[in-house]
Design a protein around this motif. Structure first.
Motif, PDB file in Angstrom:
ATOM      1  N   ARG A 151     -40.035 -94.341 -50.878  1.00 58.82           N
ATOM      2  CA  ARG A 151     -40.639 -93.027 -51.144  1.00 58.82           C
ATOM      3  C   ARG A 151     -39.747 -92.160 -52.024  1.00 58.82           C
ATOM      4  NH1 ARG A 151     -42.218 -88.573 -46.426  1.00 58.82           N
ATOM      5  NH2 ARG A 151     -42.882 -86.902 -47.828  1.00 58.82           N
ATOM      6  N   ARG A 152     -38.464 -92.009 -51.659  1.00 58.47           N
ATOM      7  CA  ARG A 152     -37.571 -91.137 -52.404  1.00 58.47           C
ATOM      8  C   ARG A 152     -36.138 -91.400 -51.958  1.00 58.47           C
ATOM      9  NH1 ARG A 152     -39.224 -85.349 -49.490  1.00 58.47           N
ATOM     10  NH2 ARG A 152     -39.170 -86.131 -47.356  1.00 58.47           N
ATOM     11  N   VAL A 153     -35.187 -90.912 -52.761  1.00 59.67           N
ATOM     12  CA  VAL A 153     -33.767 -91.079 -52.464  1.00 59.67           C
ATOM     13  C   VAL A 153     -33.083 -89.726 -52.654  1.00 59.67           C
ATOM     14  CG1 VAL A 153     -31.628 -92.285 -53.019  1.00 59.67           C
ATOM     15  CG2 VAL A 153     -33.834 -93.462 -53.295  1.00 59.67           C
ATOM     16  N   ALA A 154     -32.471 -89.213 -51.606  1.00 62.22           N
ATOM     17  CA  ALA A 154     -31.686 -87.982 -51.680  1.00 62.22           C
ATOM     18  C   ALA A 154     -30.205 -88.352 -51.669  1.00 62.22           C
ATOM     19  CB  ALA A 154     -32.018 -87.056 -50.512  1.00 62.22           C
ATOM     20  N   ALA A 155     -29.390 -87.529 -52.317  1.00 65.15           N
ATOM     21  CA  ALA A 155     -27.971 -87.886 -52.416  1.00 65.15           C
ATOM     22  C   ALA A 155     -27.102 -86.657 -52.569  1.00 65.15           C
ATOM     23  CB  ALA A 155     -27.742 -88.830 -53.595  1.00 65.15           C
ATOM     24  N   ALA A 156     -25.846 -86.822 -52.152  1.00 66.45           N
ATOM     25  CA  ALA A 156     -24.810 -85.816 -52.352  1.00 66.45           C
ATOM     26  C   ALA A 156     -23.565 -86.530 -52.862  1.00 66.45           C
ATOM     27  CB  ALA A 156     -24.501 -85.077 -51.050  1.00 66.45           C
ATOM     28  N   ALA A 157     -22.858 -85.908 -53.780  1.00 69.14           N
ATOM     29  CA  ALA A 157     -21.628 -86.482 -54.338  1.00 69.14           C
ATOM     30  C   ALA A 157     -20.532 -85.425 -54.287  1.00 69.14           C
ATOM     31  CB  ALA A 157     -21.862 -86.945 -55.776  1.00 69.14           C
ATOM     32  N   TRP A 158     -19.394 -85.796 -53.690  1.00 68.55           N
ATOM     33  CA  TRP A 158     -18.295 -84.850 -53.527  1.00 68.55           C
ATOM     34  C   TRP A 158     -17.003 -85.441 -54.071  1.00 68.55           C
ATOM     35  CZ3 TRP A 158     -19.836 -85.684 -47.886  1.00 68.55           C
ATOM     36  CH2 TRP A 158     -21.049 -85.029 -47.604  1.00 68.55           C
TER      37      TRP A 158
END
Length: 268
Positions: A151-158
């Motif tokens: 369906r979808r891909v959520a992401a965070a990059a730190w």
């Protein structure tokens, strides 16, 4: 999403060391699955054709009467007092995941900042095609994700300090498809004990998860480059598969990856 290997400072201005991108280590499923699937489709098609031929030569069978006694459902609706109450939103997992998936990402830990160098993340989202690029056979992975009804891909990059980076990804499948049934997390865990493509160990269980695990890789060393350390966690919950990656030139402890994994699992 693995970060690029970090080159050592140049020995002189005339002969600088060139940075070298670290290849994706995720190993996709082999082509054997596609071959077996194609053979199965051909077998089904052939059997269907023969079945139609046999059926065409038979006399038509009369249809059963539309009215049937002893139906399996009650003739009347349940009284109002016997109808079960709907689950509260706090217990209904679908209510939580049907909203903005980005809100289920763990908050950025203290001391970290957003890693704006990771261009694959756009406003907290990653396109399925960009997510598939992180695999050695991106075409196969892209097709497989679509077939699993992603369906979808959520992401965070730190990032933290000069070299430490962390990526958190939530891969969600459509209603009625659990992340476990999609087998994506299972496939990723399957090769992690491998020395060449994985972490080279069985990892450790994530507390509260049925089969999620976290791994600390063996250090990678290459002449002319700083050492590369990596840790990873892979697990699923309901219709969401979660993956966390940490990379650095300094050692990464089990506590570092375990803490992030447990916090993300709790939010799901």
């Amino acid at each position: 999403m693995p970060a690029s290997a970090t080159p050592l400072p140049a020995a002189s201005a005339e002969e600088p060391h060139q940075p070298q991108a670290r290849p994706a280590k995720r190993r996709p499923r082999g082509r054997t699955t596609l071959i077996i699937a194609a053979a199965a489709v051909l077998g089904i098609a052939a059997g269907t054709a023969v079945g139609y031929g046999v059926q065409a030569g038979r006399a038509p069978t009369p249809l059963a009467a539309l009215s049937q006694p002893g139906l399996g459902y009650p003739a009347k609706a349940l009284p109002a007092g016997q109808v079960p109450d709907p689950l509260p939103a706090s217990q209904d997992r679908q209510v939580r995941t049907d909203g903005d998936l980005r809100k289920l990402l763990i908050p950025r830990p203290k001391g970290w900042s957003d890693n704006k160098d990771m261009l694959f993340v756009q406003d907290g989202w990653v396109g399925v095609e960009n997510y598939a690029l992180d695999f050695e056979d991106e075409g196969f992975m892209f097709t497989r994700l679509l077939e699993a009804d992603v369906r979808r891909v959520a992401a965070a990059a730190w990032k933290k300090g000069e070299y430490r980076t962390a990526d958190v990804l939530l891969v969600q499948y459509r209603s009625g498809v659990t992340a476990a049934a999609a087998l994506h997390a299972e496939d990723q865990r399957a090769y992690m004990p491998d020395e060449e493509h994985g972490a080279g160990n069985e990892g450790d269980a994530i507390k509260g998860s049925l089969n999620g695990r976290y791994y600390v890789y063996k250090v990678q060393r290459k002449a002319g480059f700083m050492p590369l350390y990596r840790a990873r966690a892979v697990f699923d919950r309901g219709d969401v598969m979660a993956e966390i990656d940490i990379s650095d030139t300094e050692p990464i402890s089990k506590k570092d990856i375990r803490t992030l994994a447990e916090q993300q699992l709790e939010r799901l």
